[in-house]
Design a protein around this motif. Structure first.
Motif, PDB file in Angstrom:
ATOM      1  N   ARG A 234     103.966  18.476   4.386  1.00  0.00           N
ATOM      2  CA  ARG A 234     104.157  19.597   5.573  1.00  0.00           C
ATOM      3  C   ARG A 234     104.150  20.893   5.138  1.00  0.00           C
ATOM      4  O   ARG A 234     103.474  21.676   5.876  1.00  0.00           O
ATOM      5  CB  ARG A 234     105.487  19.151   6.006  1.00  0.00           C
TER       6      ARG A 234
ATOM      7  N   THR B  96     100.395  21.672   4.634  1.00  0.00           N
ATOM      8  CA  THR B  96      99.598  21.979   5.767  1.00  0.00           C
ATOM      9  C   THR B  96     100.184  23.154   6.652  1.00  0.00           C
ATOM     10  O   THR B  96      99.119  23.808   7.255  1.00  0.00           O
ATOM     11  CB  THR B  96     100.170  20.661   6.728  1.00  0.00           C
ATOM     12  N   VAL B  97     101.348  23.643   6.663  1.00  0.00           N
ATOM     13  CA  VAL B  97     101.802  24.865   7.442  1.00  0.00           C
ATOM     14  C   VAL B  97     101.173  26.048   6.653  1.00  0.00           C
ATOM     15  O   VAL B  97     100.829  26.911   7.548  1.00  0.00           O
ATOM     16  CB  VAL B  97     103.411  24.842   7.386  1.00  0.00           C
ATOM     17  N   ARG B  98     101.194  25.897   5.241  1.00  0.00           N
ATOM     18  CA  ARG B  98     100.733  27.334   4.499  1.00  0.00           C
ATOM     19  C   ARG B  98      98.969  27.080   4.780  1.00  0.00           C
ATOM     20  O   ARG B  98      98.394  28.286   5.089  1.00  0.00           O
ATOM     21  CB  ARG B  98     100.747  26.879   3.264  1.00  0.00           C
ATOM     22  N   LEU B  99      98.419  25.906   4.835  1.00  0.00           N
ATOM     23  CA  LEU B  99      96.864  25.954   5.306  1.00  0.00           C
ATOM     24  C   LEU B  99      96.563  26.499   6.460  1.00  0.00           C
ATOM     25  O   LEU B  99      95.880  27.254   6.894  1.00  0.00           O
ATOM     26  CB  LEU B  99      96.200  24.665   4.978  1.00  0.00           C
ATOM     27  N   LEU B 100      97.495  26.256   7.669  1.00  0.00           N
ATOM     28  CA  LEU B 100      97.149  26.551   9.072  1.00  0.00           C
ATOM     29  C   LEU B 100      97.532  28.214   8.825  1.00  0.00           C
ATOM     30  O   LEU B 100      96.841  28.769   9.604  1.00  0.00           O
ATOM     31  CB  LEU B 100      98.232  25.828   9.816  1.00  0.00           C
ATOM     32  N   PHE B 101      98.665  28.566   8.332  1.00  0.00           N
ATOM     33  CA  PHE B 101      99.025  29.940   8.462  1.00  0.00           C
ATOM     34  C   PHE B 101      97.499  30.863   7.638  1.00  0.00           C
ATOM     35  O   PHE B 101      97.313  31.741   8.056  1.00  0.00           O
ATOM     36  CB  PHE B 101     100.030  30.217   7.501  1.00  0.00           C
TER      37      PHE B 101
ATOM     38  N   PHE C  22      94.516  29.709   7.496  1.00  0.00           N
ATOM     39  CA  PHE C  22      93.375  29.692   8.710  1.00  0.00           C
ATOM     40  C   PHE C  22      93.346  30.801   9.696  1.00  0.00           C
ATOM     41  O   PHE C  22      92.506  31.349  10.011  1.00  0.00           O
ATOM     42  CB  PHE C  22      93.454  28.110   8.926  1.00  0.00           C
ATOM     43  N   ILE C  23      94.760  30.938  10.143  1.00  0.00           N
ATOM     44  CA  ILE C  23      95.014  31.828  11.285  1.00  0.00           C
ATOM     45  C   ILE C  23      94.904  33.272  10.899  1.00  0.00           C
ATOM     46  O   ILE C  23      94.002  34.021  11.476  1.00  0.00           O
ATOM     47  CB  ILE C  23      96.484  31.715  11.827  1.00  0.00           C
TER      48      ILE C  23
ATOM     49  N   THR D  72      90.974  33.789  10.413  1.00  0.00           N
ATOM     50  CA  THR D  72      90.434  33.798  11.603  1.00  0.00           C
ATOM     51  C   THR D  72      90.696  35.240  12.343  1.00  0.00           C
ATOM     52  O   THR D  72      89.670  36.093  13.048  1.00  0.00           O
ATOM     53  CB  THR D  72      90.959  32.946  12.704  1.00  0.00           C
TER      54      THR D  72
END
Length: 82
Positions: free
Chosen positions: A8, A11-16, A18-19, A22
């Motif tokens: 988790r 995943t949160v780090r990867l999502l962060f 990615f944002i 972007t």
């Protein structure tokens, strides 16, 4: 259970990340306008019919590529202050 917590967090780090990437890419593609590039002045003129040269009343005059404009008066005259 320790594996799920790690997954988790990852995943949160990867999502962060990615944002952030972007947003950075979006900021780089935005047109940049500096105050030295802005042009000021007055555009004025008269709109007439091409055939009989009569003034056109209520014609809309808009600067190409913008939202600034004016409407002609009873004599076909307009003025745009920039």
């Amino acid at each position: 259970m320790a594996n799920k917590g790690f997954s988790r967090r990852r995943t949160v780090r990867l999502l962060f990340c990615f944002i952030l990437i972007t947003l950075q890419l979006q900021a780089q593609t935005q047109p940049k306008t500096s105050p030295t590039q802005a042009q000021t002045g007055v555009i004025a003129g008269q709109v007439t019919d091409g055939r009989d040269r009569e003034p056109l009343i209520g014609a809309t005059v808009i600067i190409d590529g913008g939202t600034v404009g004016a409407v002609t008066d009873t004599d076909g005259h307009f003025r745009i202050d920039g």
